[in-house]
Scaffold this motif. Structure first.
Motif, PDB file in Angstrom:
ATOM      1  N   ARG A 106      -9.388  -6.783  -2.802  1.00 12.89           N
ATOM      2  CA  ARG A 106      -8.456  -5.653  -2.810  1.00 12.89           C
ATOM      3  C   ARG A 106      -7.402  -5.834  -3.903  1.00 12.89           C
ATOM      4  O   ARG A 106      -7.138  -4.915  -4.688  1.00 12.89           O
ATOM      5  CB  ARG A 106      -7.784  -5.517  -1.444  1.00 12.89           C
ATOM      6  N   ALA A 107      -6.842  -7.021  -3.986  1.00 15.92           N
ATOM      7  CA  ALA A 107      -5.818  -7.287  -4.988  1.00 15.92           C
ATOM      8  C   ALA A 107      -6.398  -7.180  -6.399  1.00 15.92           C
ATOM      9  O   ALA A 107      -5.746  -6.687  -7.321  1.00 15.92           O
ATOM     10  CB  ALA A 107      -5.212  -8.670  -4.763  1.00 15.92           C
ATOM     11  N   SER A 141      -8.919  -5.244  -7.384  1.00 10.77           N
ATOM     12  CA  SER A 141      -9.126  -3.836  -7.721  1.00 10.77           C
ATOM     13  C   SER A 141      -7.802  -3.135  -8.012  1.00 10.77           C
ATOM     14  O   SER A 141      -7.726  -2.267  -8.890  1.00 10.77           O
ATOM     15  CB  SER A 141      -9.877  -3.121  -6.589  1.00 10.77           C
ATOM     16  N   VAL A 142      -6.738  -3.520  -7.272  1.00 14.64           N
ATOM     17  CA  VAL A 142      -5.424  -2.932  -7.525  1.00 14.64           C
ATOM     18  C   VAL A 142      -4.913  -3.356  -8.901  1.00 14.64           C
ATOM     19  O   VAL A 142      -4.389  -2.535  -9.676  1.00 14.64           O
ATOM     20  CB  VAL A 142      -4.433  -3.337  -6.416  1.00 14.64           C
ATOM     21  N   ALA A 194      -1.161   3.904 -10.917  1.00 13.66           N
ATOM     22  CA  ALA A 194      -2.145   3.172 -10.120  1.00 13.66           C
ATOM     23  C   ALA A 194      -1.980   3.501  -8.639  1.00 13.66           C
ATOM     24  O   ALA A 194      -2.967   3.681  -7.913  1.00 13.66           O
ATOM     25  CB  ALA A 194      -1.998   1.675 -10.353  1.00 13.66           C
ATOM     26  N   ALA A 195      -0.731   3.613  -8.189  1.00 15.52           N
ATOM     27  CA  ALA A 195      -0.481   3.949  -6.789  1.00 15.52           C
ATOM     28  C   ALA A 195      -1.020   5.340  -6.450  1.00 15.52           C
ATOM     29  O   ALA A 195      -1.627   5.541  -5.400  1.00 15.52           O
ATOM     30  CB  ALA A 195       1.020   3.870  -6.504  1.00 15.52           C
ATOM     31  N   LEU A 239      -4.804   5.209  -6.242  1.00 13.03           N
ATOM     32  CA  LEU A 239      -5.301   4.499  -5.059  1.00 13.03           C
ATOM     33  C   LEU A 239      -4.784   5.091  -3.747  1.00 13.03           C
ATOM     34  O   LEU A 239      -5.161   4.625  -2.672  1.00 13.03           O
ATOM     35  CB  LEU A 239      -4.897   3.018  -5.144  1.00 13.03           C
ATOM     36  N   VAL A 265       1.230  -1.564  -4.444  1.00 15.07           N
ATOM     37  CA  VAL A 265       0.556  -2.028  -5.654  1.00 15.07           C
ATOM     38  C   VAL A 265       1.207  -3.311  -6.164  1.00 15.07           C
ATOM     39  O   VAL A 265       0.529  -4.296  -6.485  1.00 15.07           O
ATOM     40  CB  VAL A 265       0.585  -0.943  -6.750  1.00 15.07           C
ATOM     41  N   GLN A 318       0.282  -6.313  -4.031  1.00 15.41           N
ATOM     42  CA  GLN A 318      -1.087  -6.790  -4.246  1.00 15.41           C
ATOM     43  C   GLN A 318      -1.182  -7.593  -5.545  1.00 15.41           C
ATOM     44  O   GLN A 318      -1.877  -8.618  -5.605  1.00 15.41           O
ATOM     45  CB  GLN A 318      -2.061  -5.610  -4.280  1.00 15.41           C
TER      46      GLN A 318
END
Length: 304
Positions: A6-7, A9-10, A23-24, A27, A34, A37
């Motif tokens: 997960r981290a 991909s973030v 990015a936020a 996602l 974000v 992560q």
């Protein structure tokens, strides 16, 4: 071995966009989520990956290396996931360019890029507004100016030759001397980096009363006006390549001064150079530039 997927991909989303907030939004989480992560991934790796740059974020040296190592694999995972869901993977590439370059140079060539990359969806934003990459969702810009913009990747699109041109019906090719031009209606592109007084100075013609003239704030309007027989324009071979090729414009001046400049520049944040869609577009631009230079023959000019 535990992998903080997960981290990862973030981090990939933030590095690709150059913005925590974008990015936020992509996602559908909060900016603080974000940041948390990314901090978790940095703790896991034992090194800093991102740093603040103005209102956006940039990659550290370690972040650059890590992003380069994972980005292609993440893109492949995303594509595989889309295929398993029975969907065609489509990626949006947003390009900003000046109105004249968009109309006169990019659009006539763009089909070849689209045909070669059917999984890319292109949004072409034709404007003179300078991109704020920390705020604007733009992948790459072709910007008019001097090329002096610190903190971003800058590459000259091509070197241009500036020539007086008109319709062959208005004046025949090589039928005038520079001193004859003041007797004609001169078309001015007011934002051009080469103006008529400079051209006359280069042609060693004494100062003159400009007489009758018409002014446009877009070069594509000046080019079209010259094609329509309105007068003589001073324009770039990069912008009027098709009109010169097709014979709808010609240079009426015998032995015009050789004026060459680089006025159009490929600009993007350095981290965007790691995006596959950006590298594909850059490779295509460079190939198109080489083809244009080759087609220009003896008068071709060389980009950087």
């Amino acid at each position: 071995m535990y992998l903080p997927l997960r981290a990862i991909s973030v981090f990939h989303a933030a590095a690709s966009s150059g913005s925590i907030s974008r990015a936020a939004a992509e996602l559908n989480v909060t900016p603080s989520a974000v940041s948390q992560q990314i901090q978790s991934l940095e703790t896991h790796l034992g090194t800093a990956l991102m740093t603040k740059v103005g209102r956006g974020v940039g990659l550290t040296e370690a972040g650059e290396r890590y992003f380069a190592m994972i980005s292609e694999e993440i893109d492949r995972i995303a594509e595989a996931t889309q295929r398993m869901r029975g969907l065609r993977s489509v990626t949006l590439l947003t390009v900003r360019a000046t109105p004249t370059l968009s109309t006169k140079w990019l659009l006539p060539r763009l089909r070849s890029f689209l045909d070669g990359h059917p999984d890319l969806e292109v949004r072409l934003n034709g404007t003179n507004e300078v991109t704020d990459f920390a705020q604007d969702a733009v992948d790459i810009e072709i910007r008019h100016g001097s090329g002096q913009w610190p903190g971003v990747y800058v590459e000259a699109l091509a070197e241009e030759t500036f020539l007086p041109v008109c319709s062959p019906a208005y004046c025949a090719a090589a039928s005038l001397d520079a001193a004859d031009l003041p007797r004609h209606r001169l078309i001015h592109s007011v934002k051009s980096q080469v103006q008529w007084p400079y051209w006359f100075s280069a042609a060693q013609t004494p100062p003159f009363d400009p007489g009758q003239r018409v002014l446009f704030d877009r070069s594509h309007m000046a080019i079209d006006a010259a094609v329509d027989g309105m007068g003589i324009a001073l324009e770039s071979t990069l912008m009027m390549w098709r009109e010169l090729r097709d014979g709808t414009l010609t240079c009426p001046v015998r032995q015009p001064p050789d004026i060459r400049l680089k006025t159009q520049w490929i600009v993007c944040p350095y981290e965007h150079l790691h995006k596959k869609k950006v590298t594909l577009f850059l490779d295509w631009l460079r190939a198109e530039r080489a083809a244009w230079e080759a087609a220009s023959g003896a008068s071709a000019v060389h980009g950087s």
